[in-house]
Write an enzyme that holds these catalytic residues in place. Structure first.
Site, mmCIF file in Angstrom:
data_model
loop_
_atom_site.group_PDB
_atom_site.id
_atom_site.type_symbol
_atom_site.label_atom_id
_atom_site.label_comp_id
_atom_site.label_asym_id
_atom_site.label_seq_id
_atom_site.Cartn_x
_atom_site.Cartn_y
_atom_site.Cartn_z
ATOM 1 N N VAL A 99 0.899 -1.062 -0.075
ATOM 2 C CA VAL A 99 0.144 0.029 -0.148
ATOM 3 C C VAL A 99 0.745 1.358 -0.092
ATOM 4 C CG1 VAL A 99 -1.790 1.438 1.158
ATOM 5 C CG2 VAL A 99 -1.758 -1.188 1.308
ATOM 6 N N VAL A 101 0.905 5.661 -1.107
ATOM 7 C CA VAL A 101 0.361 6.703 -1.755
ATOM 8 C C VAL A 101 1.608 8.008 -1.808
ATOM 9 C CG1 VAL A 101 -1.039 8.805 -1.336
ATOM 10 C CG2 VAL A 101 -1.784 6.444 -0.641
ATOM 11 N N GLY A 107 -2.093 12.898 3.424
ATOM 12 C CA GLY A 107 -2.495 13.581 4.535
ATOM 13 C C GLY A 107 -3.880 14.081 3.893
ATOM 14 N N GLY A 111 -5.187 7.502 1.184
ATOM 15 C CA GLY A 111 -4.946 6.016 1.873
ATOM 16 C C GLY A 111 -6.091 5.522 2.412
ATOM 17 N N LYS A 112 -6.932 6.083 2.970
ATOM 18 C CA LYS A 112 -8.277 5.634 3.606
ATOM 19 C C LYS A 112 -9.004 5.139 2.239
ATOM 20 C CE LYS A 112 -12.072 6.265 6.547
ATOM 21 N NZ LYS A 112 -12.823 7.188 7.719
ATOM 22 N N ASP A 135 4.362 -1.485 7.943
ATOM 23 C CA ASP A 135 5.557 -1.195 8.861
ATOM 24 C C ASP A 135 4.883 -0.350 10.171
ATOM 25 O OD1 ASP A 135 7.413 -1.682 7.032
ATOM 26 O OD2 ASP A 135 7.374 0.138 5.787
ATOM 27 N N GLN A 137 5.260 2.313 11.608
ATOM 28 C CA GLN A 137 4.988 3.558 11.759
ATOM 29 C C GLN A 137 3.551 3.914 11.262
ATOM 30 O OE1 GLN A 137 7.755 2.379 10.309
ATOM 31 N NE2 GLN A 137 7.858 3.274 8.284
ATOM 32 N N TYR A 142 -3.900 2.006 10.202
ATOM 33 C CA TYR A 142 -4.966 1.103 10.179
ATOM 34 C C TYR A 142 -6.044 0.764 11.350
ATOM 35 C CZ TYR A 142 -2.251 0.111 5.898
ATOM 36 O OH TYR A 142 -1.786 0.160 4.655
#
Length: 162
Positions: A99, A101, A107, A111-112, A135, A137, A142
């Site tokens: 995944v 972006v 921001g 991504g959502k 990862d 960070q 999620y």
């Protein structure tokens, strides 16, 4: 050409427009438009991932259950600015990988939107359980979307069909 027809021609029947704060910019999600390997490599570079041989990336894409791109729409030359792929059996389980972006587009809720689209596509296949490895960070990203994290809350998250 009619704009709606143009989007369908470029991105397929199941494409989805993403809301964006700039009305002159159109962002489109699609599981039907082919992913260009060079554009994907540029996206991976932009997010700081290590390079993988293109022949292996091509093979991974060919063997993926689902490939989703997020494009900055331009009728002449759409640009890939987001990506996700899934592996799995296409019936019961799937795993989300890669995944990304582009940092210029982070921001903005993309991504959502990408993950909602991925889950919608998997739901349409009647997949019941989805796993992803993230990862450390980005684990909070999620969690904020309702994914259940593994007990140590470090890398793995789970989604179950309602």
């Amino acid at each position: 050409m009619d704009p709606a027809l143009q989007l369908t021609t470029l991105y397929g029947e199941q494409h989805r427009l993403c809301p964006t704060p700039k009305s002159q910019v159109s962002l489109v999600l699609s599981a039907e438009r082919e992913i260009d390997l060079i554009e994907l490599e540029q996206l991976c570079d932009a997010v700081g991932w290590s390079r993988r041989p293109l022949r292996r990336v091509r093979k991974a894409l060919q063997h993926s259950l689902l490939r989703v791109g997020l494009w900055r729409h331009d009728p002449r030359l759409p640009r890939l600015v987001g990506f996700a792929r899934c592996t799995g059996d296409g019936v019961v389980e799937a795993t989300v990988w890669d995944v990304a972006v582009h940092p210029h587009y982070q921001g903005l809720g993309l991504g959502k939107a990408l993950m909602v689209y991925v889950l919608d596509q998997l739901r349409s296949m009647q997949v019941d359980r989805v796993t992803l490895f993230a990862d450390p960070q980005v684990v909070a990203f999620y969690r904020s979307q309702g994914w259940d994290l593994e007990p140590l809350e470090r890398r793995c998250a789970f989604w179950y069909a309602p």
